[in-house]
Design a protein around this motif. Structure first.
Motif, mmCIF file in Angstrom:
data_model
loop_
_atom_site.group_PDB
_atom_site.id
_atom_site.type_symbol
_atom_site.label_atom_id
_atom_site.label_comp_id
_atom_site.label_asym_id
_atom_site.label_seq_id
_atom_site.Cartn_x
_atom_site.Cartn_y
_atom_site.Cartn_z
ATOM 1 N N ALA A 21 5.110 3.293 65.704
ATOM 2 C CA ALA A 21 5.172 4.315 66.751
ATOM 3 C C ALA A 21 6.484 4.232 67.521
ATOM 4 N N THR A 22 7.018 3.011 67.666
ATOM 5 C CA THR A 22 8.287 2.837 68.363
ATOM 6 C C THR A 22 9.449 3.370 67.526
ATOM 7 N N PRO A 25 7.907 7.744 66.150
ATOM 8 C CA PRO A 25 6.787 8.329 66.908
ATOM 9 C C PRO A 25 6.400 9.703 66.369
ATOM 10 N N TYR A 209 -1.635 4.227 67.344
ATOM 11 C CA TYR A 209 -0.389 4.876 66.927
ATOM 12 C C TYR A 209 -0.168 6.172 67.706
ATOM 13 N N SER A 213 2.854 6.559 70.358
ATOM 14 C CA SER A 213 3.856 7.582 70.034
ATOM 15 C C SER A 213 4.182 8.408 71.274
ATOM 16 N N VAL A 216 6.032 6.151 73.819
ATOM 17 C CA VAL A 216 7.429 5.878 73.460
ATOM 18 C C VAL A 216 8.300 7.090 73.757
#
Length: 335
Positions: A21-22, A25, A209, A213, A216
């Motif tokens: 996700a980082t 995203p 996730y 997302s 982030v």
């Protein structure tokens, strides 16, 4: 030693979900697909929770009301008071989303599988643990949103309680329907525990996730310093230590047996990740959800490591108590 302190593989999977996700995203149409998939998975998860709910476990040992009341009090009274007290004592230690996440953590029900497993390893009251942990999760669907609302209001914030209809539609209704279908699907669920476990974990990974997302994209990692993360680790450790101390020695003061003490310690000190992440996704919309579930993920791994060691310690002490006393045959004693 390596197994004792190694991370839970599920936690590793969650960390990978956060990493993905980082790095990548979910945005635009893909984010919409991920969000819809997470909603469908959560509905299916709580339907299967209803299918798996053993009504016999609620009936079994129900006459031992003092045990169940002690565990529920630790889960839904002790933890919220501890969380609110810490938040009032050091309000500037964490940013608001993490405080909301910590209060949410304190309002969650107990775990089921790990509480029962650790109680069994330690030689505790397994039947009582099954009944109490199951009842805690069932009540959590109703109690957790109410407690979270009260805690956040007391802390000076609020969650949109208009989301109550989402709780009913995405969590409660599927759970009830699943339990009604238990006569037809219960045996299938019992035979396919691996599928059930995969559904549980897959749902949480998708939800994590999706949450991270959005977080982030909103700049979560720019607002969380190592100092803040260290403070969060310390608060989670303090919560767990106080909960274990109170449940262990409080049960002794109340005159519970050793077996009941073990059940109270393990069921009353844990918080569920399996139900917590889906609940968070329903209750907390927007980019803050990633920060909200972060305390729960840290606490979950912490409780597994500490309680595994504590269960082994209880088991060793039980074996020593049951060991026969051998009379000394030394020359000084025999003359």
């Amino acid at each position: 030693m390596i197994r004792r302190f190694s991370p839970d593989p599920f936690i590793v999977a969650l960390l990978l979900a956060i990493l993905v996700a980082t790095m990548v995203p979910a945005r635009g149409p893909f984010a919409t697909i991920v969000d819809a998939s997470s909603t469908i998975a959560i509905v299916a998860l709580f339907f299967l929770h209803g299918v798996r709910l053993p009504r016999e476990a609620l009936i079994q040992g129900v006459t031992h009301w003092r045990l169940h009341l002690a565990i529920l009090a630790a889960t839904f009274v002790l933890f919220p008071l501890l969380g609110l007290g810490i938040a009032a004592a050091v309000p500037g230690l964490l940013p608001p989303p993490l405080w909301i996440g910590l209060l949410f953590l304190c309002a969650l029900p107990s775990t089921v599988q790990s509480s029962i497993a650790f109680t069994s390893i330690a030689g505790g009251n397994v039947a009582g643990a099954v009944a109490s942990a199951t009842a805690s999760n069932l009540l959590g669907i109703f109690v957790t949103p109410i407690v979270v609302g009260l805690l956040t209001q007391a802390h000076g914030g609020a969650i949109p309680m208009s989301n109550s209809w989402k709780i009913a539609l995405q969590l409660l209704l599927p759970f009830i329907l699943g339990n009604l279908c238990r006569p037809w699907l219960g045996d299938w669920a019992a035979r396919n525990k691996k599928i059930m476990s995969l559904c549980d974990r897959g749902t949480i990974i998708i939800a994590v996730y999706s949450a991270f997302s959005a977080a982030v994209i909103a700049g979560l990692w720019q607002t969380l310093s190592w100092t803040i993360l260290s403070s969060l680790l310390g608060i989670c450790a303090l919560l767990l230590a106080v909960a274990l101390f109170v449940t262990r020695y409080g049960s002794r003061l109340l005159g519970f047996s050793r077996e009941d003490e073990i059940a109270i310690s393990f069921c009353g000190s844990k918080k569920t990740l399996a139900s917590g992440v889906p609940m968070a996704r329903v209750l907390f919309a927007g980019p803050d959800m990633g920060a909200v579930v972060l305390p729960l993920m840290i606490f979950h791994q912490m409780q597994l490591i500490v309680c595994a060691a504590l269960a082994r310690r209880y088991a060793r002490a039980g074996r020593q108590d049951r060991a026969p006393v051998v009379a000394s045959t030394s020359p000084s004693s025999t003359g």
